[in-house]
Design an enzyme around this catalytic site. Structure first.
Site, PDB file in Angstrom:
ATOM      1  CE  LYS A  13      -1.961  -1.193   3.917  1.00 48.52           C
ATOM      2  NZ  LYS A  13      -1.274  -2.468   4.213  1.00 48.52           N
ATOM      3  NE  ARG A  88      -4.715  -1.384   9.876  1.00 45.77           N
ATOM      4  CZ  ARG A  88      -3.604  -0.918   9.342  1.00 45.77           C
ATOM      5  NH1 ARG A  88      -3.541   0.318   8.894  1.00 45.77           N
ATOM      6  NH2 ARG A  88      -2.543  -1.680   9.241  1.00 45.77           N
ATOM      7  NE  ARG A 127       7.843  -2.452   6.133  1.00 44.69           N
ATOM      8  CZ  ARG A 127       6.541  -2.371   6.332  1.00 44.69           C
ATOM      9  NH1 ARG A 127       5.770  -1.792   5.431  1.00 44.69           N
ATOM     10  NH2 ARG A 127       6.013  -2.881   7.415  1.00 44.69           N
ATOM     11  NE  ARG A 161       6.089  -0.281  10.157  1.00 47.50           N
ATOM     12  CZ  ARG A 161       4.978  -0.396   9.459  1.00 47.50           C
ATOM     13  NH1 ARG A 161       4.859   0.211   8.293  1.00 47.50           N
ATOM     14  NH2 ARG A 161       3.972  -1.111   9.899  1.00 47.50           N
ATOM     15  NE  ARG A 172       2.081  -4.927  11.098  1.00 51.88           N
ATOM     16  CZ  ARG A 172       3.282  -4.839  10.511  1.00 51.88           C
ATOM     17  NH1 ARG A 172       4.350  -5.355  11.111  1.00 51.88           N
ATOM     18  NH2 ARG A 172       3.434  -4.235   9.365  1.00 51.88           N
TER      19      ARG A 172
HETATM   20  P1  AP5 Z   1       4.905  -1.598   1.816  1.00 53.28           P
HETATM   21  O1  AP5 Z   1       4.544  -0.778   0.620  1.00 53.28           O
HETATM   22  O2  AP5 Z   1       5.667  -0.950   2.911  1.00 53.28           O
HETATM   23  O3  AP5 Z   1       3.602  -2.360   2.383  1.00 53.28           O
HETATM   24  P2  AP5 Z   1       2.336  -1.806   3.170  1.00 53.28           P
HETATM   25  O4  AP5 Z   1       1.130  -2.483   2.593  1.00 53.28           O
HETATM   26  O5  AP5 Z   1       2.335  -0.304   3.170  1.00 53.28           O
HETATM   27  O6  AP5 Z   1       2.649  -2.429   4.576  1.00 53.28           O
HETATM   28  P3  AP5 Z   1       2.587  -1.842   6.061  1.00 53.28           P
HETATM   29  O7  AP5 Z   1       3.304  -2.845   6.928  1.00 53.28           O
HETATM   30  O8  AP5 Z   1       3.051  -0.429   6.115  1.00 53.28           O
HETATM   31  O9  AP5 Z   1       1.078  -1.955   6.342  1.00 53.28           O
HETATM   32  P4  AP5 Z   1       0.441  -2.011   7.697  1.00 53.28           P
HETATM   33  O10 AP5 Z   1      -0.977  -1.904   7.264  1.00 53.28           O
HETATM   34  O11 AP5 Z   1       0.762  -3.165   8.558  1.00 53.28           O
HETATM   35  O12 AP5 Z   1       1.108  -0.795   8.487  1.00 53.28           O
HETATM   36  P5  AP5 Z   1       0.585   0.643   8.884  1.00 53.28           P
HETATM   37  O13 AP5 Z   1       1.751   1.532   8.900  1.00 53.28           O
HETATM   38  O14 AP5 Z   1      -0.609   1.034   8.085  1.00 53.28           O
HETATM   39  O15 AP5 Z   1       5.712  -2.888   1.266  1.00 53.28           O
HETATM   40  C1  AP5 Z   1       6.260  -3.841   2.141  1.00 53.28           C
HETATM   41  C2  AP5 Z   1       7.597  -4.356   1.574  1.00 53.28           C
HETATM   42  O16 AP5 Z   1       7.356  -5.084   0.383  1.00 53.28           O
HETATM   43  C3  AP5 Z   1       8.576  -3.233   1.208  1.00 53.28           C
HETATM   44  O17 AP5 Z   1       9.882  -3.619   1.531  1.00 53.28           O
HETATM   45  C4  AP5 Z   1       8.412  -3.084  -0.333  1.00 53.28           C
HETATM   46  O18 AP5 Z   1       9.615  -2.655  -0.960  1.00 53.28           O
HETATM   47  C5  AP5 Z   1       8.039  -4.501  -0.734  1.00 53.28           C
HETATM   48  N1  AP5 Z   1       7.108  -4.544  -1.866  1.00 53.28           N
HETATM   49  C6  AP5 Z   1       6.007  -3.727  -2.045  1.00 53.28           C
HETATM   50  N2  AP5 Z   1       5.368  -4.085  -3.186  1.00 53.28           N
HETATM   51  C7  AP5 Z   1       6.058  -5.136  -3.707  1.00 53.28           C
HETATM   52  C8  AP5 Z   1       5.876  -5.949  -4.896  1.00 53.28           C
HETATM   53  N3  AP5 Z   1       4.850  -5.749  -5.728  1.00 53.28           N
HETATM   54  N4  AP5 Z   1       6.766  -6.951  -5.097  1.00 53.28           N
HETATM   55  C9  AP5 Z   1       7.800  -7.158  -4.249  1.00 53.28           C
HETATM   56  N5  AP5 Z   1       8.044  -6.431  -3.137  1.00 53.28           N
HETATM   57  C10 AP5 Z   1       7.163  -5.432  -2.867  1.00 53.28           C
HETATM   58  O19 AP5 Z   1       0.050   0.390  10.381  1.00 53.28           O
HETATM   59  C11 AP5 Z   1       0.948   0.082  11.443  1.00 53.28           C
HETATM   60  C12 AP5 Z   1       0.154  -0.011  12.749  1.00 53.28           C
HETATM   61  O20 AP5 Z   1      -0.488   1.260  13.038  1.00 53.28           O
HETATM   62  C13 AP5 Z   1      -1.006  -1.033  12.756  1.00 53.28           C
HETATM   63  O21 AP5 Z   1      -0.543  -2.347  13.066  1.00 53.28           O
HETATM   64  C14 AP5 Z   1      -1.916  -0.436  13.851  1.00 53.28           C
HETATM   65  O22 AP5 Z   1      -1.412  -0.720  15.143  1.00 53.28           O
HETATM   66  C15 AP5 Z   1      -1.796   1.067  13.617  1.00 53.28           C
HETATM   67  N6  AP5 Z   1      -2.797   1.579  12.662  1.00 53.28           N
HETATM   68  C16 AP5 Z   1      -2.541   2.179  11.457  1.00 53.28           C
HETATM   69  N7  AP5 Z   1      -3.690   2.540  10.854  1.00 53.28           N
HETATM   70  C17 AP5 Z   1      -4.691   2.167  11.692  1.00 53.28           C
HETATM   71  C18 AP5 Z   1      -6.126   2.241  11.587  1.00 53.28           C
HETATM   72  N8  AP5 Z   1      -6.726   2.789  10.503  1.00 53.28           N
HETATM   73  N9  AP5 Z   1      -6.841   1.756  12.633  1.00 53.28           N
HETATM   74  C19 AP5 Z   1      -6.255   1.215  13.727  1.00 53.28           C
HETATM   75  N10 AP5 Z   1      -4.907   1.107  13.881  1.00 53.28           N
HETATM   76  C20 AP5 Z   1      -4.137   1.569  12.858  1.00 53.28           C
END
Ligand code: AP5
Length: 217
Positions: A13, A88, A127, A161, A172
């Protein structure tokens, strides 16, 4: 154009959202980034959410809806908003509907990045991000440059992270399947859901998303 990128942790994402910011002047609203910023700057809210995030649990709806409300009020949308990691839960989805309605903005597409758990573990384990501009790297698929400088901003400060470990990732994923995956049905029923193959190469995923955004239908 306003879109949601929906998918489990590591689906890509953030990677895709940054590309849309660069190529379409869209504004990325990542609740994960907002919460990490609050945590790093030591605000009261940041302290409250630190343990929850480290465990991989979801932060309360009230907090994240509040963050999005503030951003929608403060920010000009340029080429539109990309909601990354929000909503979410169903409560967050209905709150977003109301916020957008009040602002007179449509929700154009909800794009699901389809992946499998095996790929997610490999992606999260490899990552790293630039500590200055947030550019996302991966040890295998997008390694940090050989000169040790970020391709985007030249910084040499790379981070991993705190929640990118096996235990937190398992949690997660459970949170995603229990609380977030029902949104697929919600947006399907609203005729907004589109799906791309998130297992494809990064460039191909970019192309598939562009095709959806360029589709006038
Ligand atoms: P990346 O693009 O970083 O993936 P992502 O989907 O953004 O993953 P996140 O881990 O950031 O998502 P998340 O939802 O767990 O975390 P968030 O910060 O929102 O890609 C990942 C890796 O793969 C990278 O190394 C990239 O290079 C590689 N890659 C990407 N695409 C690829 C491809 N096509 N092929 C190969 N490699 C690829 O949330 C963190 C925490 O915050 C949550 O756990 C929760 O505690 C809290 N939180 C955040 N939002 C909320 C909400 N709305 N409600 C409640 N709690 C929340």
């Amino acid at each position: 154009m306003n879109i949601i990128l929906l998918g489990p942790p590591g689906a890509g994402k953030g990677t895709q959202a940054r590309h849309l910011v660069d190529t379409r002047d869209m504004v990325q609203l990542s609740t994960g980034d907002m919460l990490r910023e609050a945590k790093d700057s030591g605000t009261e809210m940041g302290k409250m959410v630190a343990d929850v995030m480290a465990r991989g649990d979801l932060v309360t709806d009230e907090i994240v809806i509040g963050l999005i409300r503030e951003k929608l009020e403060d920010q000009t949308d340029h080429g539109g908003f990309i909601f990354d990691g929000f909503p979410r839960t169903l409560a967050q989805a209905t709150a977003l509907d109301e916020l957008l309605k009040a602002a007179g903005k449509p929700l154009d597409h909800v794009i699901e990045l389809g992946v499998n758990d095996e790929a997610l573990v490999a992606r999260i384990a490899g990552r790293s991000t630039c500590g200055n501009c947030g550019e996302v790297y991966h040890d295998v698929t997008k390694p940090q440059p050989a000169d040790g400088k970020c391709v985007k901003c030249g910084s040499t400060d790379f981070k991993r992270r705190a929640d990118d470990n096996e235990e937190s990732l398992r949690n997660r994923l459970m949170e995603y399947y229990k609380k977030t995956s029902p949104l697929l049905g919600y947006y399907y029923a609203h005729e907004l859901l589109r799906r791309v193959d998130g297992l494809a190469e990064i460039d191909d995923v970019q192309g598939d998303i562009a095709a959806i955004l360029n589709d006038p239908a």
